[in-house]
Write a protein that holds these residues in place. Structure first.
Motif, PDB file in Angstrom:
ATOM      1  N   ARG A 124      -0.627 -10.768  -3.219  1.00 56.74           N
ATOM      2  CA  ARG A 124      -1.879 -10.041  -3.271  1.00 56.74           C
ATOM      3  C   ARG A 124      -2.607 -10.460  -4.537  1.00 56.74           C
ATOM      4  O   ARG A 124      -2.041 -10.425  -5.634  1.00 56.74           O
ATOM      5  CB  ARG A 124      -1.539  -8.560  -3.327  1.00 56.74           C
ATOM      6  CG  ARG A 124      -2.610  -7.676  -2.808  1.00 56.74           C
ATOM      7  CD  ARG A 124      -1.930  -6.426  -2.329  1.00 56.74           C
ATOM      8  NE  ARG A 124      -2.717  -5.246  -2.643  1.00 56.74           N
ATOM      9  CZ  ARG A 124      -2.257  -4.008  -2.468  1.00 56.74           C
ATOM     10  NH1 ARG A 124      -1.029  -3.809  -2.031  1.00 56.74           N
ATOM     11  NH2 ARG A 124      -3.019  -2.994  -2.733  1.00 56.74           N
TER      12      ARG A 124
ATOM     13  N   THR B 235       1.981   1.731  -8.346  1.00 53.08           N
ATOM     14  CA  THR B 235       1.672   3.008  -8.987  1.00 53.08           C
ATOM     15  C   THR B 235       2.967   3.703  -9.405  1.00 53.08           C
ATOM     16  O   THR B 235       3.081   4.211 -10.531  1.00 53.08           O
ATOM     17  CB  THR B 235       0.903   3.917  -8.001  1.00 53.08           C
ATOM     18  OG1 THR B 235      -0.158   3.162  -7.417  1.00 53.08           O
ATOM     19  CG2 THR B 235       0.342   5.139  -8.700  1.00 53.08           C
TER      20      THR B 235
ATOM     21  N   ARG C 151       2.341  10.121  -1.789  1.00 55.53           N
ATOM     22  CA  ARG C 151       1.268  10.870  -1.121  1.00 55.53           C
ATOM     23  C   ARG C 151       1.727  12.210  -0.584  1.00 55.53           C
ATOM     24  O   ARG C 151       1.230  12.687   0.433  1.00 55.53           O
ATOM     25  CB  ARG C 151       0.635  10.042   0.004  1.00 55.53           C
ATOM     26  CG  ARG C 151      -0.071   8.821  -0.537  1.00 55.53           C
ATOM     27  CD  ARG C 151      -1.197   8.342   0.329  1.00 55.53           C
ATOM     28  NE  ARG C 151      -1.811   7.168  -0.241  1.00 55.53           N
ATOM     29  CZ  ARG C 151      -1.303   5.938  -0.113  1.00 55.53           C
ATOM     30  NH1 ARG C 151      -0.201   5.748   0.574  1.00 55.53           N
ATOM     31  NH2 ARG C 151      -1.904   4.925  -0.680  1.00 55.53           N
TER      32      ARG C 151
ATOM     33  N   GLY D  54       0.794  -1.223   0.000  1.00 50.97           N
ATOM     34  CA  GLY D  54       0.000   0.000   0.000  1.00 50.97           C
ATOM     35  C   GLY D  54       0.829   1.277   0.000  1.00 50.97           C
ATOM     36  O   GLY D  54       0.281   2.369   0.026  1.00 50.97           O
TER      37      GLY D  54
ATOM     38  N   ASP E 184       0.959  14.710  -1.970  1.00 50.14           N
ATOM     39  CA  ASP E 184      -0.155  15.591  -2.313  1.00 50.14           C
ATOM     40  C   ASP E 184      -1.120  15.733  -1.143  1.00 50.14           C
ATOM     41  O   ASP E 184      -1.964  16.602  -1.124  1.00 50.14           O
ATOM     42  CB  ASP E 184      -0.903  15.033  -3.530  1.00 50.14           C
ATOM     43  CG  ASP E 184      -1.239  13.550  -3.375  1.00 50.14           C
ATOM     44  OD1 ASP E 184      -0.332  12.786  -2.997  1.00 50.14           O
ATOM     45  OD2 ASP E 184      -2.396  13.170  -3.632  1.00 50.14           O
TER      46      ASP E 184
HETATM   47  P1  GDP Z   1       1.575  -0.982  -3.438  1.00 52.11           P
HETATM   48  O1  GDP Z   1       0.784  -1.933  -2.594  1.00 52.11           O
HETATM   49  O2  GDP Z   1       2.804  -0.524  -2.727  1.00 52.11           O
HETATM   50  O3  GDP Z   1       1.858  -1.522  -4.792  1.00 52.11           O
HETATM   51  O4  GDP Z   1       0.660   0.324  -3.600  1.00 52.11           O
HETATM   52  P2  GDP Z   1      -0.195   0.798  -4.855  1.00 52.11           P
HETATM   53  O5  GDP Z   1       0.694   1.305  -5.925  1.00 52.11           O
HETATM   54  O6  GDP Z   1      -1.168  -0.255  -5.242  1.00 52.11           O
HETATM   55  O7  GDP Z   1      -0.927   2.080  -4.244  1.00 52.11           O
HETATM   56  C1  GDP Z   1      -1.880   2.007  -3.200  1.00 52.11           C
HETATM   57  C2  GDP Z   1      -2.839   3.162  -3.346  1.00 52.11           C
HETATM   58  O8  GDP Z   1      -2.159   4.390  -3.149  1.00 52.11           O
HETATM   59  C3  GDP Z   1      -3.481   3.260  -4.702  1.00 52.11           C
HETATM   60  O9  GDP Z   1      -4.845   3.584  -4.542  1.00 52.11           O
HETATM   61  C4  GDP Z   1      -2.748   4.406  -5.385  1.00 52.11           C
HETATM   62  O10 GDP Z   1      -3.559   5.064  -6.327  1.00 52.11           O
HETATM   63  C5  GDP Z   1      -2.422   5.283  -4.217  1.00 52.11           C
HETATM   64  N1  GDP Z   1      -1.236   6.107  -4.435  1.00 52.11           N
HETATM   65  C6  GDP Z   1       0.010   5.740  -4.810  1.00 52.11           C
HETATM   66  N2  GDP Z   1       0.852   6.795  -4.892  1.00 52.11           N
HETATM   67  C7  GDP Z   1       0.129   7.884  -4.567  1.00 52.11           C
HETATM   68  C8  GDP Z   1       0.440   9.292  -4.445  1.00 52.11           C
HETATM   69  O11 GDP Z   1       1.554   9.766  -4.656  1.00 52.11           O
HETATM   70  N3  GDP Z   1      -0.595  10.095  -4.068  1.00 52.11           N
HETATM   71  C9  GDP Z   1      -1.845   9.620  -3.824  1.00 52.11           C
HETATM   72  N4  GDP Z   1      -2.792  10.487  -3.448  1.00 52.11           N
HETATM   73  N5  GDP Z   1      -2.153   8.316  -3.904  1.00 52.11           N
HETATM   74  C10 GDP Z   1      -1.199   7.453  -4.279  1.00 52.11           C
END
Ligand code: GDP
Ligand code: MG
Length: 442
Positions: free
Chosen positions: A139, A113, A247, A108, A249
């Protein structure tokens, strides 16, 4: 909020000639609280305070600034330095292709992303051919997630083979990348909710077969104090080359950045600034320092303003602001400058208080046209009304609305914006005014 806290200390400091040990220690107490509030980890706070205290005591105060401003400058400079200084740390792409970039981090945190964002960035800005592969077999649908993102950014992903283990997928990805002469291979690894031995063993094994040039730790900037433990565990197990903070932002005060830098000793290379796949930026130490100090992006605003505003105008405005005066004539000057500086959108979030002003405007469906409208409204007022907006009763509002070809509610919006801005100006006044800040930047 550090600006308030420091405001109090600075009022006490104001007017004195040099930085005594007591001045500095008083100010540092406030800085310390602010850093903790911004979620900087405790050991990192200590080290930072020590470094700054040592630098600040005995510093000659420049003629053009107050001792308080001098302290802000020292704190700010040290923070920028610790966050990485002036140099921009990009990706190392000079190795023999395929250059492997491995993404690690908790579940997460934004690995998948960020993988897609980097794939897009490499293609569009570096002209590199990338292949992306998901090694996340824990996952459900994690591999499909990357495939979907890959389609969106038009970057190839490794075809999914059911039942394969991460190390085998990594090997297959290496072969595939070589076969299609990809320049870069992005490996999106699995995460867990907490760091555990199995995860670390997996990361090591994957790194073993893929010999990555970059191992990027992806950290959610909202995790705060916890981020330190995560970073420490990964640092001990895999050879990190950099950090990506996601995040940025959101509401994060950016404290995680300072902690990450301290614990990993590695540069923060990128900041994720949204869910969209182009929402990634080179990490900017200056901006994050401002955010940690809770001053909005006052420093960048001052820099930008300095380039646009004529010297005399700035001086006159600073004098008025220093007196706590900010009338509609000043607002009009500001509106015109805003138009030069890229409109409302750019200003939002830079000045404390501007976010609210902008929200009030956008709620009513107004955009940059509003700048022109507001100019017209102020133009329809008498000099007395401009100097004293409190005069604006219902009758006067009606007259001004008619005169500018707009509605009474538009006049009200203007007056509300003026109020919000006056409030923001008062906050800046505590810092010694725009001019003082400008002088700091020297
Ligand atoms: P992973 O489990 O590490 O692969 O995480 P994911 O890439 O699936 O991201 C988890 C959630 O965080 C998703 O809903 C993304 O859209 C969100 N997310 C990832 N990076 C950012 C970011 O820089 N800003 C925001 N607001 N959301 C993000
Ligand atoms: Mg993922």
């Amino acid at each position: 909020n550090l600006s308030d806290r420091l405001g109090n200390v600075f009022d006490r400091l104001r007017g004195r000639g040099a930085l005594s040990e007591q001045d500095v220690r008083d100010a540092m107490r406030e800085v310390r609280v602010a850093l903790l509030e911004a979620d900087v980890a405790l050991p990192v706070v200590r080290r930072f305070i020590d470094a700054v205290t040592e630098k600040a005591i005995g510093t000659e105060v420049l003629k053009s600034v107050t001792p308080g401003q001098q302290v802000v400058k020292i704190v700010n400079d040290e923070l920028v330095e610790m966050l990485g200084g002036e140099e921009v740390e990009g990706l190392t792409l000079e190795a023999k292709p395929p250059v492997v970039i491995m993404m690690v981090g908790l579940q997460g945190s934004g690995k998948t992303t960020t993988t897609a964002k980097l794939g897009k960035l490499l293609k569009e800005r570096h002209g590199k051919k990338a292949l992306m592969a998901s090694l996340d077999v824990n996952r459900p649908a994690a591999q499909e997630q990357l495939a979907v993102l890959g389609e969106q950014v038009s970057v190839a992903t490794l075809p999914i083979v059911a039942g394969q283990q991460p190390v085998d997928i990594a090997r297959r990805a290496m072969e595939s990348a070589k076969l299609q002469s990809a320049d870069v291979l992005l490996l999106d690894t699995a995460g867990r909710l907490h760091v555990d031995e199995a995860l670390m063993a997996e990361m090591k094994a994957v790194a073993g077969v893929s010999t990555p040039t970059e191992v990027l730790l992806v950290v959610d900037s909202l995790t705060g104090q916890d981020a330190v433990n995560v970073a420490r565990s990964f640092t001990e197990e895999v050879p990190l080359t950099g950090v990506v903070l996601t995040r940025m932002d959101g509401d994060a005060r950016g404290g995680a950045a300072l902690s990450m830098r301290h614990v990993t000793g590695k540069p923060i290379k990128f900041a994720g600034t949204g869910e969209k796949l182009d929402a990634i930026e080179a990490f900017d130490p200056k901006r994050v320092a401002g955010r940690i100090l809770g001053m909005g992006d006052v420093v960048s605003l001052v820099e930008k303003a300095a380039a646009t505003i004529k010297e005399e105008e700035a001086e006159a405005m600073a004098k008025r602001m220093a007196k706590g005066q900010f009338d509609l004539n000043d607002l009009r000057t500001q509106l015109r400058q805003m138009q030069n500086m890229g409109g409302l959108g750019m200003l939002a979030g830079m000045l404390p208080g501007m976010k609210k002003a902008k929200a009030a405007l956008s709620q009513s469906g107004m955009d940059d046209k509003v700048l022109v409208h507001m100019d017209a409204i102020i133009g329809s007022m008498t000099p007395k009304e401009r100097a004293n907006p409190a005069l604006m009763n219902a009758k006067r509002k009606k007259r001004v609305a008619a005169g500018s070809g707009l509605q009474v509610q538009d006049v009200n919006k203007l007056l509300k914006m003026h109020q919000e801005m006056s409030r923001a100006m008062k906050q800046i006044k505590k810092m010694g005014g725009l001019k003082g800040l400008g002088a700091l930047l020297g």
